[in-house]
Design an enzyme around this catalytic site. Structure first.
Site, mmCIF file in Angstrom:
data_model
loop_
_atom_site.group_PDB
_atom_site.id
_atom_site.type_symbol
_atom_site.label_atom_id
_atom_site.label_comp_id
_atom_site.label_asym_id
_atom_site.label_seq_id
_atom_site.Cartn_x
_atom_site.Cartn_y
_atom_site.Cartn_z
ATOM 1 N N SER A 22 1.212 -1.294 -0.155
ATOM 2 C CA SER A 22 0.084 0.220 -0.043
ATOM 3 C C SER A 22 0.946 1.088 -0.199
ATOM 4 O O SER A 22 1.459 1.549 0.969
ATOM 5 C CB SER A 22 -0.851 -0.124 0.967
ATOM 6 O OG SER A 22 -2.194 -1.021 1.534
ATOM 7 N N HIS A 35 -3.590 0.623 -5.084
ATOM 8 C CA HIS A 35 -3.104 -0.358 -5.990
ATOM 9 C C HIS A 35 -3.649 -0.354 -7.000
ATOM 10 O O HIS A 35 -4.704 -0.851 -7.432
ATOM 11 C CB HIS A 35 -3.554 -1.469 -4.961
ATOM 12 C CG HIS A 35 -3.724 -2.341 -3.504
ATOM 13 N ND1 HIS A 35 -2.817 -2.489 -2.987
ATOM 14 C CD2 HIS A 35 -4.181 -1.470 -2.125
ATOM 15 C CE1 HIS A 35 -2.704 -1.846 -1.564
ATOM 16 N NE2 HIS A 35 -3.963 -1.877 -0.579
ATOM 17 N N HIS A 70 -6.373 -9.022 -1.734
ATOM 18 C CA HIS A 70 -5.758 -9.588 -0.335
ATOM 19 C C HIS A 70 -7.244 -10.419 0.194
ATOM 20 O O HIS A 70 -7.898 -10.272 -0.468
ATOM 21 C CB HIS A 70 -5.869 -8.317 0.524
ATOM 22 C CG HIS A 70 -5.096 -7.226 -0.053
ATOM 23 N ND1 HIS A 70 -4.976 -6.118 -0.571
ATOM 24 C CD2 HIS A 70 -4.415 -6.799 1.303
ATOM 25 C CE1 HIS A 70 -4.161 -6.005 -0.578
ATOM 26 N NE2 HIS A 70 -3.568 -5.504 0.691
ATOM 27 N N TYR A 92 -8.978 -9.585 2.217
ATOM 28 C CA TYR A 92 -10.215 -9.164 2.897
ATOM 29 C C TYR A 92 -11.329 -8.315 1.349
ATOM 30 O O TYR A 92 -12.397 -7.663 1.954
ATOM 31 C CB TYR A 92 -9.568 -7.000 3.796
ATOM 32 C CG TYR A 92 -8.810 -6.711 3.244
ATOM 33 C CD1 TYR A 92 -9.336 -5.771 2.725
ATOM 34 C CD2 TYR A 92 -7.793 -7.105 3.757
ATOM 35 C CE1 TYR A 92 -8.321 -5.339 2.077
ATOM 36 C CE2 TYR A 92 -6.461 -5.720 2.799
ATOM 37 C CZ TYR A 92 -7.271 -4.746 1.573
ATOM 38 O OH TYR A 92 -6.400 -3.778 1.265
ATOM 39 N N GLU A 93 -10.813 -8.349 0.356
ATOM 40 C CA GLU A 93 -11.319 -7.771 -0.987
ATOM 41 C C GLU A 93 -12.394 -9.141 -0.910
ATOM 42 O O GLU A 93 -13.283 -9.103 -2.178
ATOM 43 C CB GLU A 93 -10.563 -7.978 -1.985
ATOM 44 C CG GLU A 93 -9.741 -6.239 -1.680
ATOM 45 C CD GLU A 93 -8.793 -6.810 -2.578
ATOM 46 O OE1 GLU A 93 -8.854 -6.182 -4.202
ATOM 47 O OE2 GLU A 93 -7.674 -7.100 -2.491
ATOM 48 N N ALA A 117 2.570 -2.496 4.576
ATOM 49 C CA ALA A 117 2.691 -1.771 5.120
ATOM 50 C C ALA A 117 1.490 -2.160 6.350
ATOM 51 O O ALA A 117 1.057 -3.411 6.789
ATOM 52 C CB ALA A 117 1.739 -0.403 4.643
ATOM 53 N N MET A 167 -1.349 -7.837 7.547
ATOM 54 C CA MET A 167 -3.479 -7.907 6.166
ATOM 55 C C MET A 167 -2.200 -8.707 4.547
ATOM 56 O O MET A 167 -3.568 -8.624 3.687
ATOM 57 C CB MET A 167 -4.405 -7.665 6.100
ATOM 58 C CG MET A 167 -5.096 -6.460 6.610
ATOM 59 S SD MET A 167 -6.372 -4.559 6.798
ATOM 60 C CE MET A 167 -6.102 -4.215 8.429
ATOM 61 N N SER A 168 -1.364 -9.168 5.038
ATOM 62 C CA SER A 168 -1.099 -9.491 3.252
ATOM 63 C C SER A 168 0.000 -10.484 4.133
ATOM 64 O O SER A 168 0.293 -10.997 4.753
ATOM 65 C CB SER A 168 -1.186 -8.329 2.923
ATOM 66 O OG SER A 168 0.558 -7.878 2.704
ATOM 67 N N ASN A 209 2.091 3.600 10.780
ATOM 68 C CA ASN A 209 0.906 3.498 11.997
ATOM 69 C C ASN A 209 2.318 2.704 13.397
ATOM 70 O O ASN A 209 1.987 1.135 13.135
ATOM 71 C CB ASN A 209 -0.205 3.159 11.863
ATOM 72 C CG ASN A 209 -0.583 2.063 11.624
ATOM 73 O OD1 ASN A 209 -0.567 1.428 10.128
ATOM 74 N ND2 ASN A 209 -0.904 0.933 12.262
ATOM 75 N N HIS A 262 -7.025 4.722 6.822
ATOM 76 C CA HIS A 262 -6.672 3.952 5.590
ATOM 77 C C HIS A 262 -5.627 4.951 5.133
ATOM 78 O O HIS A 262 -4.766 4.683 4.060
ATOM 79 C CB HIS A 262 -7.667 3.606 4.939
ATOM 80 C CG HIS A 262 -7.019 2.657 3.363
ATOM 81 N ND1 HIS A 262 -5.722 1.545 3.405
ATOM 82 C CD2 HIS A 262 -7.003 2.957 2.297
ATOM 83 C CE1 HIS A 262 -5.480 1.643 2.381
ATOM 84 N NE2 HIS A 262 -6.260 2.238 1.836
HETATM 85 N N1 HPA Z 1 -3.234 -3.151 11.611
HETATM 86 C C1 HPA Z 1 -3.343 -3.803 10.396
HETATM 87 N N2 HPA Z 1 -2.454 -4.156 9.016
HETATM 88 C C2 HPA Z 1 -2.264 -2.669 8.568
HETATM 89 C C3 HPA Z 1 -1.773 -1.270 10.024
HETATM 90 C C4 HPA Z 1 -2.673 -2.383 11.236
HETATM 91 O O1 HPA Z 1 -1.837 -1.294 11.932
HETATM 92 N N3 HPA Z 1 -1.295 -1.170 9.238
HETATM 93 C C5 HPA Z 1 -0.903 -1.075 7.949
HETATM 94 N N4 HPA Z 1 -1.153 -2.178 7.718
#
Ligand code: HPA
Length: 271
Positions: A24, A55, A77, A79-80, A107, A204-205, A228, A240
């Site tokens: 990302s 993306h 992903h 989650y998609e 990320a 998440m990947s 973050n 996001h």
């Molecule tokens: N959690 C999950 N996935 C992420 C995060 C997070 O804090 N930051 C970027 N991708």
């Protein structure tokens, strides 16, 4: 898969030495490729159009630091709503055209206390909390039924990345990546749980791709860009757009690191 591999192979001007997967907000390294050939996922059979903003969904082939690479800009992903079959399709397609080195970036949220937005983590192991595995089903040709995962991330490649980081004055700290499904970010209680499970960063990947790659005999380097601090570790809410923005800003350092790694890459054993 063969269909996509054949189409991709026919479009490439030379054999790439590595697949670089950009996470990302990290996609701009693809713009730095020289002699670029762009293959949108929409040109490849069985490659759905990715749905997440930020993306792009394409392969970019060309030279980086003079070395032939294939860059995956955008990824699928869980989650998609994609199956892990789809999530791992780009990596499997790269393997099918003869690529044996995977450099995967993402990320991630920083769980370990010393990690802050912009920190880079060399993934040295992972925990799969997606509770799914891309190898479920009939084993693929040439892949073992029960592949070893005692060294998912290649020690030599990771040491190379550490040397390059040191040379460039970039802090690259080792860490364990935990994959969750998302798309909701974690709760503070979940982050405390993940910390106790031994995770340093959460995202998440990556894990499905690395499992598929290792099973197919690829060597893997994984780098997380901490966008973050994980939920509950700071008073700010997770957003996001902010994650993508930090990725974009801090992505320049990751880009320098990846360029250095690609320049120093030795051929994969068996190449
Ligand atoms: N959690 C999950 N996935 C992420 C995060 C997070 O804090 N930051 C970027 N991708």
């Amino acid at each position: 898969m063969e269909g996509a591999a054949e189409v991709l192979r026919a479009r490439l001007s030379h054999q790439p030495e590595a697949l670089l997967v950009l996470g990302s907000g990290l996609g701009h390294l693809a713009d730095a490729v020289v002699d670029a050939t762009i293959v949108p996922f929409s040109d490849l059979p069985d490659f759905p159009v990715p749905s997440v903003a930020g993306h792009a969904g394409r392969f970019v082939q060309g030279r980086l630091e003079g070395r032939p690479v294939l860059i995956q800009q955008g990824r699928y992903h869980l989650y998609e709503g994609h199956s892990l079959d789809v999530v791992t399709r780009p990596v499997r397609t790269a393997r099918a055209i003869g690529i044996r080195t995977l450099i995967v970036t993402n990320a991630a949220g920083g769980i370990r206390r010393d990690l802050e937005p912009g920190s880079l983590v060399a993934i040295d192991d992972h925990v799969n909390l997606q509770f799914r595995n891309p190898l479920v089903g009939a084993p693929r040709a040439g892949e073992p039924r029960f592949p070893d995962m005692s060294a998912p991330y290649d020690a030599e490649l990771t040491a190379l990345a550490q040397r390059v980081a040191l040379d460039l004055g970039i802090r690259l700290t080792p860490g364990v990546y935990v994959a969750v499904t998302g798309p909701s970010y974690e709760t503070p209680a979940e982050v405390r749980m993940l910390e106790r499970l031994g995770a340093d960063v959460v995202g998440m990947s990556t894990v499905p791709e690395v499992i598929a790659a290792r099973s197919a005999g690829m060597r893997c380097l994984g780098v997380s860009l901490v966008t973050n601090v994980a939920a509950g570790r700071s008073p700010v809410r997770l957003d996001h757009a902010e994650v993508v923005e930090v990725g974009r800003r801090a992505g320049a350092t990751l880009e320098r690191l990846l360029r250095g790694v690609v320049a120093a890459l030795a051929p994969a054993p068996g190449d």
